[in-house]
Design an enzyme around this catalytic site. Structure first.
Site, PDB file in Angstrom:
ATOM      1  N   ARG A   1       1.007  -1.324  -0.113  1.00 59.15           N
ATOM      2  CA  ARG A   1      -0.081   0.005  -0.050  1.00 59.15           C
ATOM      3  C   ARG A   1       0.761   1.317  -0.068  1.00 59.15           C
ATOM      4  O   ARG A   1       0.239   2.294  -0.437  1.00 59.15           O
ATOM      5  CB  ARG A   1      -1.074   0.011   1.013  1.00 59.15           C
ATOM      6  CG  ARG A   1      -2.109  -1.070   0.864  1.00 59.15           C
ATOM      7  CD  ARG A   1      -3.214  -1.149   2.213  1.00 59.15           C
ATOM      8  NE  ARG A   1      -2.304  -1.523   3.184  1.00 59.15           N
ATOM      9  CZ  ARG A   1      -2.175  -2.985   3.609  1.00 59.15           C
ATOM     10  NH1 ARG A   1      -2.535  -3.948   2.859  1.00 59.15           N
ATOM     11  NH2 ARG A   1      -1.242  -3.330   4.576  1.00 59.15           N
TER      12      ARG A   1
ATOM     13  N   GLU B   1       6.968 -11.255  14.172  1.00 63.68           N
ATOM     14  CA  GLU B   1       6.701 -11.687  15.229  1.00 63.68           C
ATOM     15  C   GLU B   1       7.044 -13.407  15.162  1.00 63.68           C
ATOM     16  O   GLU B   1       7.555 -13.751  16.190  1.00 63.68           O
ATOM     17  CB  GLU B   1       5.146 -11.606  15.469  1.00 63.68           C
ATOM     18  CG  GLU B   1       4.615 -11.802  16.714  1.00 63.68           C
ATOM     19  CD  GLU B   1       3.308 -11.675  16.901  1.00 63.68           C
ATOM     20  OE1 GLU B   1       2.678 -10.989  16.155  1.00 63.68           O
ATOM     21  OE2 GLU B   1       2.594 -12.135  18.066  1.00 63.68           O
TER      22      GLU B   1
HETATM   23  P1  AMP Z   1       5.084  -2.828  10.561  1.00 63.79           P
HETATM   24  O1  AMP Z   1       6.378  -3.439  10.191  1.00 63.79           O
HETATM   25  O2  AMP Z   1       4.752  -3.679  11.876  1.00 63.79           O
HETATM   26  O3  AMP Z   1       5.394  -1.324  11.038  1.00 63.79           O
HETATM   27  O4  AMP Z   1       4.033  -3.256   9.727  1.00 63.79           O
HETATM   28  C1  AMP Z   1       4.135  -3.245   8.474  1.00 63.79           C
HETATM   29  C2  AMP Z   1       3.028  -3.340   7.416  1.00 63.79           C
HETATM   30  O5  AMP Z   1       1.867  -3.898   7.844  1.00 63.79           O
HETATM   31  C3  AMP Z   1       2.531  -1.769   7.362  1.00 63.79           C
HETATM   32  O6  AMP Z   1       3.007  -1.014   6.354  1.00 63.79           O
HETATM   33  C4  AMP Z   1       1.078  -1.846   7.144  1.00 63.79           C
HETATM   34  O7  AMP Z   1       0.755  -1.675   6.054  1.00 63.79           O
HETATM   35  C5  AMP Z   1       0.698  -3.251   7.539  1.00 63.79           C
HETATM   36  N1  AMP Z   1      -0.005  -3.159   9.028  1.00 63.79           N
HETATM   37  C6  AMP Z   1       0.662  -3.604  10.031  1.00 63.79           C
HETATM   38  N2  AMP Z   1      -0.613  -3.636  11.015  1.00 63.79           N
HETATM   39  C7  AMP Z   1      -1.592  -2.796  10.602  1.00 63.79           C
HETATM   40  C8  AMP Z   1      -3.101  -3.000  10.910  1.00 63.79           C
HETATM   41  N3  AMP Z   1      -3.159  -2.960  12.253  1.00 63.79           N
HETATM   42  N4  AMP Z   1      -3.902  -2.262  10.180  1.00 63.79           N
HETATM   43  C9  AMP Z   1      -3.345  -2.024   8.858  1.00 63.79           C
HETATM   44  N5  AMP Z   1      -2.211  -2.373   8.248  1.00 63.79           N
HETATM   45  C10 AMP Z   1      -1.334  -2.635   9.067  1.00 63.79           C
END
Ligand code: AMP
Length: 177
Positions: A63, A100
């Protein structure tokens, strides 16, 4: 509260237990149905970053490719995709990072930018920051200068901002939860 933030709070949809139980997924797809709102998002990013003399925008699959590309086009600068392993066709550099459970790997084309380039990092949503931190490491290894981060949404309770601040503390978000 800014009008755009108020609108985003009503338009972004919470989807419970997606992609797995216990996660509240912030679904941004309703934003895309509103052309005016999309334009306002790009306007807000443009105002914030137009004076940084940026050389390129890096957007993270999947996205992060959407508003990232629109913003690069608005600023008349190159857009560079970072993708999941195995998707980019030419020679790449890779970066692995911990999830995770297990690991993930992202890639960028080796010729994406010249060393010293001033880069804006973008993704739709900042959660733990693991993905964008890995992307930032890759950009720095290639000699890029991270000038700022831009997200539509930040899930502040996951403290993602702390994991990217070492790369640059100019972090701009439109709505924080
Ligand atoms: P992170 O590496 O944990 O910052 O998350 C990686 C990607 O996962 C982000 O770019 C979001 O597109 C997606 N993502 C993670 N958690 C969510 C959530 N609760 N809602 C929507 N997209 C999420």
């Amino acid at each position: 509260m800014q009008i755009i933030e108020k609108t985003l709070r009503t338009v972004i949809r919470d989807v419970y237990d997606f992609p797995k139980k216990g996660i509240i997924f912030k679904d941004i797809t309703p934003i895309f149905k509103d052309a005016k709102l999309c334009e306002q998002i790009i306007d807000a990013f443009e105002q914030k970053f137009k004076d940084l003399d940026l050389d390129a925008i890096v957007g993270i699959e999947s996205r992060g490719l959407l508003f990232g590309f629109l913003l690069a086009n608005r600023l008349s600068i190159p857009f560079i995709p970072i993708r999941k392993e195995g998707k980019l066709p030419a020679e790449t550099y890779k970066q692995s990072y911990d999830l995770e459970y297990g690991q993930a790997t992202i890639e960028i084309h080796q010729d994406a930018f010249e060393p010293g380039a001033k880069i804006l990092m973008h993704d739709d949503l900042l959660a733990t920051g693991g993905t964008i931190a890995a992307a930032s490491k890759l950009i720095e290894k290639m000699g890029g200068q991270i000038m700022a981060f831009a997200f539509v949404v930040s899930l502040d309770f996951l403290q993602g901002k702390d994991s990217i601040r070492p790369y640059c503390d100019r972090i701009f978000t439109l709505v924080d939860y």
